[in-house]
Scaffold this motif. Sequence first.
Motif, PDB file in Angstrom:
ATOM      1  N   ILE A 188       0.637  -1.083  -0.260  1.00  0.00           N
ATOM      2  CA  ILE A 188      -0.001  -0.029  -0.020  1.00  0.00           C
ATOM      3  C   ILE A 188       0.914   1.345  -0.111  1.00  0.00           C
ATOM      4  O   ILE A 188       0.501   2.232  -0.854  1.00  0.00           O
ATOM      5  CB  ILE A 188      -0.858   0.024   1.287  1.00  0.00           C
ATOM      6  N   ILE A 189       1.792   1.080   0.699  1.00  0.00           N
ATOM      7  CA  ILE A 189       2.694   2.329   0.704  1.00  0.00           C
ATOM      8  C   ILE A 189       3.741   2.705  -0.305  1.00  0.00           C
ATOM      9  O   ILE A 189       4.050   3.320  -1.088  1.00  0.00           O
ATOM     10  CB  ILE A 189       3.331   2.455   2.309  1.00  0.00           C
ATOM     11  N   GLU A 190       4.669   1.365  -0.392  1.00  0.00           N
ATOM     12  CA  GLU A 190       5.542   1.495  -1.182  1.00  0.00           C
ATOM     13  C   GLU A 190       5.239   0.873  -2.590  1.00  0.00           C
ATOM     14  O   GLU A 190       5.897   0.876  -3.567  1.00  0.00           O
ATOM     15  CB  GLU A 190       6.767   0.268  -0.802  1.00  0.00           C
ATOM     16  N   ARG A 191       3.961   0.198  -2.842  1.00  0.00           N
ATOM     17  CA  ARG A 191       3.436  -0.112  -3.926  1.00  0.00           C
ATOM     18  C   ARG A 191       4.156  -1.259  -4.824  1.00  0.00           C
ATOM     19  O   ARG A 191       4.161  -1.321  -5.871  1.00  0.00           O
ATOM     20  CB  ARG A 191       3.262   1.203  -5.097  1.00  0.00           C
ATOM     21  N   GLU A 192       4.555  -2.267  -3.615  1.00  0.00           N
ATOM     22  CA  GLU A 192       5.281  -3.244  -4.353  1.00  0.00           C
ATOM     23  C   GLU A 192       4.320  -4.124  -4.692  1.00  0.00           C
ATOM     24  O   GLU A 192       3.183  -4.462  -4.355  1.00  0.00           O
ATOM     25  CB  GLU A 192       6.182  -3.883  -3.063  1.00  0.00           C
ATOM     26  N   ASP A 193       4.733  -4.953  -5.899  1.00  0.00           N
ATOM     27  CA  ASP A 193       3.710  -6.023  -6.393  1.00  0.00           C
ATOM     28  C   ASP A 193       3.674  -7.157  -5.126  1.00  0.00           C
ATOM     29  O   ASP A 193       4.387  -7.462  -4.572  1.00  0.00           O
ATOM     30  CB  ASP A 193       4.540  -6.649  -7.585  1.00  0.00           C
ATOM     31  N   PHE A 194       2.295  -7.627  -5.140  1.00  0.00           N
ATOM     32  CA  PHE A 194       1.756  -8.456  -4.121  1.00  0.00           C
ATOM     33  C   PHE A 194       2.756  -9.661  -4.173  1.00  0.00           C
ATOM     34  O   PHE A 194       2.838 -10.193  -2.817  1.00  0.00           O
ATOM     35  CB  PHE A 194       0.478  -8.938  -3.972  1.00  0.00           C
ATOM     36  N   ASN A 195       2.919 -10.164  -5.202  1.00  0.00           N
ATOM     37  CA  ASN A 195       3.546 -11.774  -5.445  1.00  0.00           C
ATOM     38  C   ASN A 195       5.209 -11.413  -4.947  1.00  0.00           C
ATOM     39  O   ASN A 195       5.675 -12.329  -4.282  1.00  0.00           O
ATOM     40  CB  ASN A 195       3.730 -12.099  -6.569  1.00  0.00           C
ATOM     41  N   HIS A 196       5.701 -10.358  -5.129  1.00  0.00           N
ATOM     42  CA  HIS A 196       7.215 -10.266  -4.523  1.00  0.00           C
ATOM     43  C   HIS A 196       7.069  -9.912  -3.051  1.00  0.00           C
ATOM     44  O   HIS A 196       7.815 -10.796  -2.751  1.00  0.00           O
ATOM     45  CB  HIS A 196       7.609  -8.810  -5.334  1.00  0.00           C
TER      46      HIS A 196
END
Length: 250
Positions: A217-225
């Motif tokens: 949510i904050i860093e917008r990292e891909d969920f799978n990663h």
Amino acid sequence: YSEYVSSKVFAYAGLPVQKVELVRFWGKIYAMCFDIGDFKQFRDISDSSMFTGSQLQQWVLPDLLYEISIMRKLTDSQKNQFKQHFKRMFLIDAILANGDRHVGNWGYRYDGSVCPVYDNGAALFPDIYEFSRDFDNIKDLLYALVIENPRSCIQLKMGGRKLPYYEMLSDRKSIIDTFGWIKSLNMPAGFGACVEGLEPDFQRFYHYVLLLRYSCIIEREDFNHGYSRLKSLKYTFPESVEELCGQLKI
């Protein structure tokens, strides 16, 4: 535990928050919330003209920020402090999955100072047992807990649908200045301390959810990663939803 861990996260972020301790009473664990004194809920505001539609139980982010800026009983310094506090509280709520931060759940002191954050019992999925019944796969459950739930009480525009925090914070215009603050705190490094003192299985659950929600949510990292990276932690997450519920004794 939801109330307790949430208070620890707010404290780590440096926000004034209601003191909460865990106590045992007649063999059961309770959250003991300390008195925060008199304060004024934002719902009860009477020193500006509310035009957001709060009477219709709709709270719109840009309008709430505007309402703070025109509060006649506060000084410019107090208004700036209150607006900053609200935006920071909103971002921490996003990490904590607090779907209950309506305008009766935050406020300010009668002297114009900010009120400690209170009523965080709806954060971090206290209904995880009922919620998890619809899932067979642990990864699907975590995806729902991070990307799809909960929906924020605050909307982006009048008449708009309530959005999950992940979707809502893809548009950052109203609080873009606050993201530098939260990233400077290195929140992931503090999550471990925020869950200390809990039983190991609860520690693991809250730690995983906090880390995943922050990264996505904050860093917008891909969920799978983010999900794959969790496997490098010192503890292993349950392989099934049934195992998770059994470990949490719910």
